[in-house]
Design a protein around this motif. Structure first.
Motif, PDB file in Angstrom:
ATOM      1  N   GLY A   1       0.857  -1.190   0.000  1.00  0.00           N
ATOM      2  CA  GLY A   1       0.000   0.000   0.000  1.00  0.00           C
ATOM      3  C   GLY A   1       0.884   1.228   0.000  1.00  0.00           C
ATOM      4  O   GLY A   1       2.113   1.109   0.118  1.00  0.00           O
ATOM      5  N   CYS A   2       0.288   2.413  -0.133  1.00  0.00           N
ATOM      6  CA  CYS A   2       1.086   3.654  -0.086  1.00  0.00           C
ATOM      7  C   CYS A   2       1.849   3.700   1.232  1.00  0.00           C
ATOM      8  O   CYS A   2       3.049   3.974   1.269  1.00  0.00           O
ATOM      9  CB  CYS A   2       0.183   4.874  -0.168  1.00  0.00           C
ATOM     10  SG  CYS A   2      -0.744   5.003  -1.688  1.00  0.00           S
ATOM     11  N   SER A   3       1.129   3.433   2.332  1.00  0.00           N
ATOM     12  CA  SER A   3       1.723   3.484   3.664  1.00  0.00           C
ATOM     13  C   SER A   3       2.884   2.489   3.790  1.00  0.00           C
ATOM     14  O   SER A   3       3.922   2.799   4.370  1.00  0.00           O
ATOM     15  CB  SER A   3       0.654   3.166   4.704  1.00  0.00           C
ATOM     16  OG  SER A   3      -0.183   2.122   4.249  1.00  0.00           O
TER      17      SER A   3
ATOM     18  N   HIS B 208       0.556  -8.257   0.742  1.00  0.00           N
ATOM     19  CA  HIS B 208      -0.539  -7.406   1.222  1.00  0.00           C
ATOM     20  C   HIS B 208      -1.266  -8.131   2.364  1.00  0.00           C
ATOM     21  O   HIS B 208      -1.710  -9.265   2.215  1.00  0.00           O
ATOM     22  CB  HIS B 208      -1.498  -7.146   0.058  1.00  0.00           C
ATOM     23  CG  HIS B 208      -2.566  -6.162   0.363  1.00  0.00           C
ATOM     24  ND1 HIS B 208      -2.378  -5.068   1.183  1.00  0.00           N
ATOM     25  CD2 HIS B 208      -3.846  -6.078  -0.070  1.00  0.00           C
ATOM     26  CE1 HIS B 208      -3.497  -4.371   1.234  1.00  0.00           C
ATOM     27  NE2 HIS B 208      -4.413  -4.966   0.494  1.00  0.00           N
TER      28      HIS B 208
ATOM     29  N   ASP C 261      -4.782   0.916   6.675  1.00  0.00           N
ATOM     30  CA  ASP C 261      -6.052   0.437   7.229  1.00  0.00           C
ATOM     31  C   ASP C 261      -6.571  -0.762   6.448  1.00  0.00           C
ATOM     32  O   ASP C 261      -7.154  -1.685   7.019  1.00  0.00           O
ATOM     33  CB  ASP C 261      -7.104   1.563   7.278  1.00  0.00           C
ATOM     34  CG  ASP C 261      -7.093   2.457   6.054  1.00  0.00           C
ATOM     35  OD1 ASP C 261      -6.031   3.032   5.754  1.00  0.00           O
ATOM     36  OD2 ASP C 261      -8.144   2.576   5.396  1.00  0.00           O
ATOM     37  N   GLY C 262      -6.321  -0.786   5.134  1.00  0.00           N
ATOM     38  CA  GLY C 262      -6.729  -1.941   4.328  1.00  0.00           C
ATOM     39  C   GLY C 262      -5.834  -3.129   4.637  1.00  0.00           C
ATOM     40  O   GLY C 262      -6.301  -4.237   4.928  1.00  0.00           O
ATOM     41  N   ASP C 263      -4.536  -2.889   4.573  1.00  0.00           N
ATOM     42  CA  ASP C 263      -3.538  -3.933   4.817  1.00  0.00           C
ATOM     43  C   ASP C 263      -3.761  -4.596   6.187  1.00  0.00           C
ATOM     44  O   ASP C 263      -3.729  -5.825   6.318  1.00  0.00           O
ATOM     45  CB  ASP C 263      -2.158  -3.268   4.773  1.00  0.00           C
ATOM     46  CG  ASP C 263      -1.001  -4.241   4.684  1.00  0.00           C
ATOM     47  OD1 ASP C 263      -0.889  -4.921   3.656  1.00  0.00           O
ATOM     48  OD2 ASP C 263      -0.221  -4.301   5.648  1.00  0.00           O
TER      49      ASP C 263
ATOM     50  N   ASN D 263      -5.682   6.167   6.420  1.00  0.00           N
ATOM     51  CA  ASN D 263      -6.160   7.278   5.565  1.00  0.00           C
ATOM     52  C   ASN D 263      -7.600   7.036   5.117  1.00  0.00           C
ATOM     53  O   ASN D 263      -8.080   7.654   4.173  1.00  0.00           O
ATOM     54  CB  ASN D 263      -5.235   7.482   4.358  1.00  0.00           C
ATOM     55  CG  ASN D 263      -5.158   6.236   3.489  1.00  0.00           C
ATOM     56  OD1 ASN D 263      -5.862   5.249   3.741  1.00  0.00           O
ATOM     57  ND2 ASN D 263      -4.336   6.255   2.464  1.00  0.00           N
TER      58      ASN D 263
ATOM     59  N   ASN E 288      -9.018   4.899   3.405  1.00  0.00           N
ATOM     60  CA  ASN E 288      -9.317   4.301   2.085  1.00  0.00           C
ATOM     61  C   ASN E 288      -8.109   3.523   1.567  1.00  0.00           C
ATOM     62  O   ASN E 288      -7.040   3.529   2.182  1.00  0.00           O
ATOM     63  CB  ASN E 288      -9.780   5.369   1.081  1.00  0.00           C
ATOM     64  CG  ASN E 288      -8.672   6.223   0.498  1.00  0.00           C
ATOM     65  OD1 ASN E 288      -8.634   6.500  -0.694  1.00  0.00           O
ATOM     66  ND2 ASN E 288      -7.749   6.682   1.344  1.00  0.00           N
TER      67      ASN E 288
ATOM     68  N   MET F 238      -3.372   3.208  -2.553  1.00  0.00           N
ATOM     69  CA  MET F 238      -2.530   2.752  -3.654  1.00  0.00           C
ATOM     70  C   MET F 238      -3.313   2.270  -4.869  1.00  0.00           C
ATOM     71  O   MET F 238      -2.902   2.450  -6.007  1.00  0.00           O
ATOM     72  CB  MET F 238      -1.580   1.648  -3.175  1.00  0.00           C
ATOM     73  CG  MET F 238      -0.681   1.146  -4.278  1.00  0.00           C
ATOM     74  SD  MET F 238       0.793   0.374  -3.656  1.00  0.00           S
ATOM     75  CE  MET F 238       1.881   1.789  -3.556  1.00  0.00           C
ATOM     76  N   THR F 239      -4.474   1.676  -4.622  1.00  0.00           N
ATOM     77  CA  THR F 239      -5.220   1.105  -5.754  1.00  0.00           C
ATOM     78  C   THR F 239      -6.309   2.041  -6.278  1.00  0.00           C
ATOM     79  O   THR F 239      -7.149   1.632  -7.073  1.00  0.00           O
ATOM     80  CB  THR F 239      -5.826  -0.257  -5.356  1.00  0.00           C
ATOM     81  OG1 THR F 239      -6.406  -0.133  -4.054  1.00  0.00           O
ATOM     82  CG2 THR F 239      -4.778  -1.342  -5.337  1.00  0.00           C
TER      83      THR F 239
HETATM   84  C1  LIG Z   1      -3.207 -10.249  -2.228  1.00  0.00           C
HETATM   85  C2  LIG Z   1      -3.393  -8.861  -2.761  1.00  0.00           C
HETATM   86  N1  LIG Z   1      -4.640  -8.379  -2.923  1.00  0.00           N
HETATM   87  C3  LIG Z   1      -4.816  -7.128  -3.395  1.00  0.00           C
HETATM   88  C4  LIG Z   1      -3.739  -6.360  -3.734  1.00  0.00           C
HETATM   89  C5  LIG Z   1      -3.963  -4.991  -4.301  1.00  0.00           C
HETATM   90  N2  LIG Z   1      -3.720  -3.952  -3.330  1.00  0.00           N
HETATM   91  C6  LIG Z   1      -2.513  -3.347  -3.232  1.00  0.00           C
HETATM   92  S1  LIG Z   1      -2.491  -2.147  -2.069  1.00  0.00           S
HETATM   93  C7  LIG Z   1      -4.119  -2.433  -1.686  1.00  0.00           C
HETATM   94  C8  LIG Z   1      -4.853  -1.600  -0.667  1.00  0.00           C
HETATM   95  C9  LIG Z   1      -4.009  -0.669   0.090  1.00  0.00           C
HETATM   96  O1  LIG Z   1      -4.776   0.004   1.034  1.00  0.00           O
HETATM   97  P1  LIG Z   1      -4.214   0.315   2.467  1.00  0.00           P
HETATM   98  O2  LIG Z   1      -3.651  -0.888   3.100  1.00  0.00           O
HETATM   99  O3  LIG Z   1      -5.270   1.040   3.214  1.00  0.00           O
HETATM  100  O4  LIG Z   1      -2.963   1.245   2.169  1.00  0.00           O
HETATM  101  P2  LIG Z   1      -2.834   2.701   1.526  1.00  0.00           P
HETATM  102  O5  LIG Z   1      -2.434   2.487   0.088  1.00  0.00           O
HETATM  103  O6  LIG Z   1      -4.136   3.423   1.673  1.00  0.00           O
HETATM  104  O7  LIG Z   1      -1.752   3.315   2.336  1.00  0.00           O
HETATM  105  C10 LIG Z   1      -4.652  -3.444  -2.462  1.00  0.00           C
HETATM  106  C11 LIG Z   1      -6.056  -3.893  -2.391  1.00  0.00           C
HETATM  107  C12 LIG Z   1      -2.442  -6.919  -3.566  1.00  0.00           C
HETATM  108  N3  LIG Z   1      -1.334  -6.202  -3.833  1.00  0.00           N
HETATM  109  N4  LIG Z   1      -2.301  -8.153  -3.074  1.00  0.00           N
END
Ligand SMILES: Cc1ncc(C[n+]2csc(CCOP(=O)(O)OP(=O)(O)O)c2C)c(N)n1
Length: 275
Positions: free
Chosen positions: A52-54, A70, A95-97, A123, A125, A128-129
């Protein structure tokens, strides 16, 4: 002129990929200051990230590190800490991770109480995606996948961590940098599983979709929306609805740390085997 914290950054990896006005740099700065303040030998630090971005923060930090799958940084962190309990293991996650794909790992890490410091860059949401909604997107908020407003109830990650057994739990925002730095410092010094939720701004996606203004307005929004825990405790739930409660929710030392407990178990098993 060299900056006093330059040594904590991998200069060859800069400039970073974060958008202008993203709060992730502020969280990463607080993390660097906390390592410095806690007086930890940088060679003993391992920063482990998901995706993710974070999670990109670990690429910029000049510590040993792992950029993992991830949702799985806590699984890797568990392995690293169990292999060498002397290391300071820090997880940087989104938050997603942490709470979507990694949610199950998160609750079990809280339950286990291994000495790991987890910094959640929240954040609201999936940055990164492209801005899909996450488990912390507030009800009613817009995202790329909730264009008419989110109908899910968000997780309160601090309450979740507390209920699952984490022994240090705190929340701050990228507006409240000093508090954030202090909380990460305390998390690093704490013997057990610590969770610091850092509310971070994403002006490009979340901010724009929710008409929160630019980076400065989003910082102002964090200031206006926040209430300190001591004050919140004196109010009724309806009076703090929609507020971000900041502070230290849990700081307990009554639960044994997992790696230390495992060492004891190993010794007891060895003694038994000798008999
Ligand atoms: C197994 C897997 N599923 C989905 C993805 C696609 N993916 C990359 S980053 C991400 C979400 C990131 O969100 P978050 O963790 O909130 O981090 P942010 O980018 O907001 O900091 C997803 C769904 C992936 N890389 N690997």
């Amino acid at each position: 002129m060299a900056h006093v914290y330059d040594r904590y950054l991998r200069q060859d990896k800069l400039p970073h990929i974060w958008c202008s006005g993203c709060g992730n740099g502020i969280v990463t700065n607080a993390l660097i200051r906390a390592v410095d303040k806690a007086g930890i030998d940088p060679d003993q630090v391992v920063v482990i990230a998901g995706v993710g971005c974070s999670s990109r923060a670990n690429g910029y930090l000049n510590f040993c590190g792992l950029h993992t799958n991830h949702g799985r940084p806590l699984a890797y962190a568990t392995g690293v800490k169990m292999a060498n309990p002397k290391l300071h293991v820090i997880v940087v996650t989104g938050d997603g991770d942490c709470a979507s794909i990694g949610g199950n790992h998160f609750i079990h890490a809280c339950r286990r109480n291994l000495d790991i410091t987890t910094v959640i860059y929240n954040n609201d949401n999936y940055g990164m995606t492209g801005g899909q909604y996450s488990p912390t997107t507030p009800t009613g908020a817009k995202s790329k996948t909730t264009v008419y407003g989110n109908i899910d109830a968000p997780f309160d990650l601090c309450q979740l961590a507390q209920a699952a057994g984490a022994t240090y739990v705190a929340r701050s925002t990228v507006y409240h940098v000093q508090m954030l730095t202090d909380q990460i410092t305390k998390g690093l010094q704490h013997k057990g599983f610590s969770v610091i939720e850092a509310m971070s701004s994403c002006p490009t996606l979340f901010g724009r979709l929710n008409k929160l203004g630019g980076p400065a307005e989003m910082l102002q929004h964090f200031k206006d929306q926040s209430i300190m825990l001591a004050q919140a405790r004196k109010l009724q739930p309806e009076e703090i609805a929609g507020k971000l409660v900041l502070g230290t929710f849990v700081n307990r030392t009554d639960r044994p740390e997992y790696a230390a407990q495992y060492e004891q178990l190993k010794k007891a098993a060895e003694r038994q085997a000798d008999v």
